[in-house]
Enzyme design. Sequence first.
Site, PDB file in Angstrom:
ATOM      1  N   THR A  56       1.681  25.803 -18.331  1.00 19.03           N
ATOM      2  CA  THR A  56       1.070  27.006 -17.759  1.00 19.03           C
ATOM      3  C   THR A  56       2.088  27.782 -16.923  1.00 19.03           C
ATOM      4  O   THR A  56       3.292  27.487 -16.972  1.00 19.03           O
ATOM      5  CB  THR A  56      -0.239  26.667 -17.005  1.00 19.03           C
ATOM      6  OG1 THR A  56      -0.894  27.887 -16.662  1.00 19.03           O
ATOM      7  CG2 THR A  56      -0.007  25.828 -15.763  1.00 19.03           C
ATOM      8  N   LYS A  60       5.347  29.509 -19.629  1.00 17.67           N
ATOM      9  CA  LYS A  60       4.881  29.734 -21.005  1.00 17.67           C
ATOM     10  C   LYS A  60       5.920  30.407 -21.898  1.00 17.67           C
ATOM     11  O   LYS A  60       5.937  30.171 -23.106  1.00 17.67           O
ATOM     12  CB  LYS A  60       3.588  30.563 -20.985  1.00 17.67           C
ATOM     13  CG  LYS A  60       2.401  29.793 -20.460  1.00 17.67           C
ATOM     14  CD  LYS A  60       1.112  30.593 -20.533  1.00 17.67           C
ATOM     15  CE  LYS A  60      -0.047  29.764 -20.000  1.00 17.67           C
ATOM     16  NZ  LYS A  60      -1.350  30.418 -20.171  1.00 17.67           N
ATOM     17  N   ASN A  81       1.589  27.380 -24.910  1.00 18.51           N
ATOM     18  CA  ASN A  81       0.863  26.728 -23.814  1.00 18.51           C
ATOM     19  C   ASN A  81       0.596  25.247 -24.083  1.00 18.51           C
ATOM     20  O   ASN A  81       0.044  24.575 -23.223  1.00 18.51           O
ATOM     21  CB  ASN A  81      -0.433  27.469 -23.454  1.00 18.51           C
ATOM     22  CG  ASN A  81      -1.586  27.134 -24.377  1.00 18.51           C
ATOM     23  OD1 ASN A  81      -1.414  27.144 -25.587  1.00 18.51           O
ATOM     24  ND2 ASN A  81      -2.743  26.845 -23.814  1.00 18.51           N
ATOM     25  N   ASP A  97      -4.004  29.695 -26.092  1.00 16.51           N
ATOM     26  CA  ASP A  97      -4.739  30.470 -25.072  1.00 16.51           C
ATOM     27  C   ASP A  97      -5.543  31.582 -25.732  1.00 16.51           C
ATOM     28  O   ASP A  97      -6.726  31.778 -25.438  1.00 16.51           O
ATOM     29  CB  ASP A  97      -3.762  31.140 -24.105  1.00 16.51           C
ATOM     30  CG  ASP A  97      -3.342  30.234 -22.965  1.00 16.51           C
ATOM     31  OD1 ASP A  97      -3.983  29.185 -22.755  1.00 16.51           O
ATOM     32  OD2 ASP A  97      -2.367  30.581 -22.277  1.00 16.51           O
ATOM     33  N   GLY A 121      -1.750  43.773 -18.939  1.00 14.69           N
ATOM     34  CA  GLY A 121      -0.900  42.606 -18.687  1.00 14.69           C
ATOM     35  C   GLY A 121      -0.329  42.086 -19.996  1.00 14.69           C
ATOM     36  O   GLY A 121      -1.084  41.614 -20.850  1.00 14.69           O
ATOM     37  N   GLY A 123       2.093  39.667 -20.262  1.00 14.62           N
ATOM     38  CA  GLY A 123       2.763  38.373 -20.073  1.00 14.62           C
ATOM     39  C   GLY A 123       2.254  37.378 -21.102  1.00 14.62           C
ATOM     40  O   GLY A 123       1.645  37.756 -22.117  1.00 14.62           O
ATOM     41  N   GLY A 124       2.476  36.095 -20.829  1.00 12.13           N
ATOM     42  CA  GLY A 124       2.086  35.040 -21.779  1.00 12.13           C
ATOM     43  C   GLY A 124       0.638  35.158 -22.229  1.00 12.13           C
ATOM     44  O   GLY A 124       0.341  35.099 -23.429  1.00 12.13           O
ATOM     45  N   ALA A 125      -0.278  35.381 -21.285  1.00  9.77           N
ATOM     46  CA  ALA A 125      -1.699  35.434 -21.635  1.00  9.77           C
ATOM     47  C   ALA A 125      -2.003  36.667 -22.475  1.00  9.77           C
ATOM     48  O   ALA A 125      -2.689  36.580 -23.504  1.00  9.77           O
ATOM     49  CB  ALA A 125      -2.553  35.426 -20.373  1.00  9.77           C
TER      50      ALA A 125
END
Lengths: 252, 252
Positions: A56, A60, A81, A97, A121, A123-125
Amino acid sequence: MGEPIAQVRAPMVFNRLFAEAGLDARMVAFQVGPEHLKMALDGLYHLANLDGLIVTVPHKIAILPLLAELAPMAARSGAVNIIKRRPQGGWIGEMVDGLGFAEGLRSAGHDVAGRRVLIVGAGGAGVAIAFALALHGCGEISVYDVDRRRAAALVDRLQADGRAATIAASPDPAGFPVAINATPVGMKPDDPLPFDVTRVDAGALVAEVIMKPRETRLIELARAQGNPTVLGERMLDYQAPFVLDFFGIRRH
Amino acid sequence: MGEPIAQVRAPMVFNRLFAEAGLDARMVAFQVGPEHLKMALDGLYHLANLDGLIVTVPHKIAILPLLAELAPMAARSGAVNIIKRRPQGGWIGEMVDGLGFAEGLRSAGHDVAGRRVLIVGAGGAGVAIAFALALHGCGEISVYDVDRRRAAALVDRLQADGRAATIAASPDPAGFPVAINATPVGMKPDDPLPFDVTRVDAGALVAEVIMKPRETRLIELARAQGNPTVLGERMLDYQAPFVLDFFGIRRH
């Protein structure tokens, strides 16, 4: 494995699943700072009874150069992840995710097929969610990030994968049937809103990636004005089957 | 941390204690082979929420060069079974196996004060037990090991610490009021006996370090012929207070 780890819910979720499945397995949180990621991962590789890790924030994306192989969703997303040891050596990573997030929406009765989506956003998510919603057949994806290059990189990636995607000039949710916060903004009590919730269309879905607090101010305000909402915890709860599959764990 | 780990009981014992103490702590087994000890330990050092490790076979002596400091019983014994991070960096190790073993004997009503002791096996466990029984005021300690140099090294160490000690030419328990198996011989079903139990004096105590099986053949035979016995599990059960002290954990 992440930093901070006080907020992580995965051990509770997976230890319950392990117990239900009668598995002699345990998930524990490992707090590892970004500057120690390589050392920690090299060491953990030598714990012969460690099957793998859930990865996490903030690792990531940073972990990619330390992996030997990327599974399909990780390769698309440029983030992972979950990782596990390969029989031939080295780690292989996957990104579930987004699959969990998309399944969380679907199982709550929200069909994204053909609907335009705003993701705030990149980013990774955000990246993982974008590719998973694209797999679920969503309409054009608009991406906003305070770091415009990050938004552009995600849009380029989506387009290279044959998906309709644009950079959003602002995080304005007006005109989107689905608006998603994929930033950490909202974890702290005095955080601003990730986007102006009063500008969300009537009937539009507001979804969140933050799990702690369970209900962010964004969610509270969206619900108060009558919009349907989906909590961040669904992303984790509904990714469990993908994680168990990745680790080859059969469930009853 | 050890190899093999299937037999370890420490996680069960300590997780119960952690729960009773209301601690947000968990002990899990880490399987680490001897060739990977340094890599694993270097990596584990960077898990910021890992307080420390219980170290078992085959690392109790091999780990010494990787530690920054030895606490008193570890320095005497030349072996460790628990390590923790120092505030100023690096690991400090202590050896409480022997303290647990000696306390296990004492609490079962067996006073070793002034009594001659035969210890068969001069590995990590034998060394730790020898120094702990010496602290409890036992009489002369005779040490037998199939590796005669290992027995001699322990006797030298004991003598340097001001204790009465001799090398035993054979593992013959005749004439000893206390005879201890500190070898792994007896873990496997077809293992020979570590010493000839029929030669144990009437009334002499036979004690064991092996925890799995819970009752070794040595213990069964000694009991069958009327000798008092002490099981290996007491060594672990009675070292818990020393481990919790080392980690600064206060119990209710």
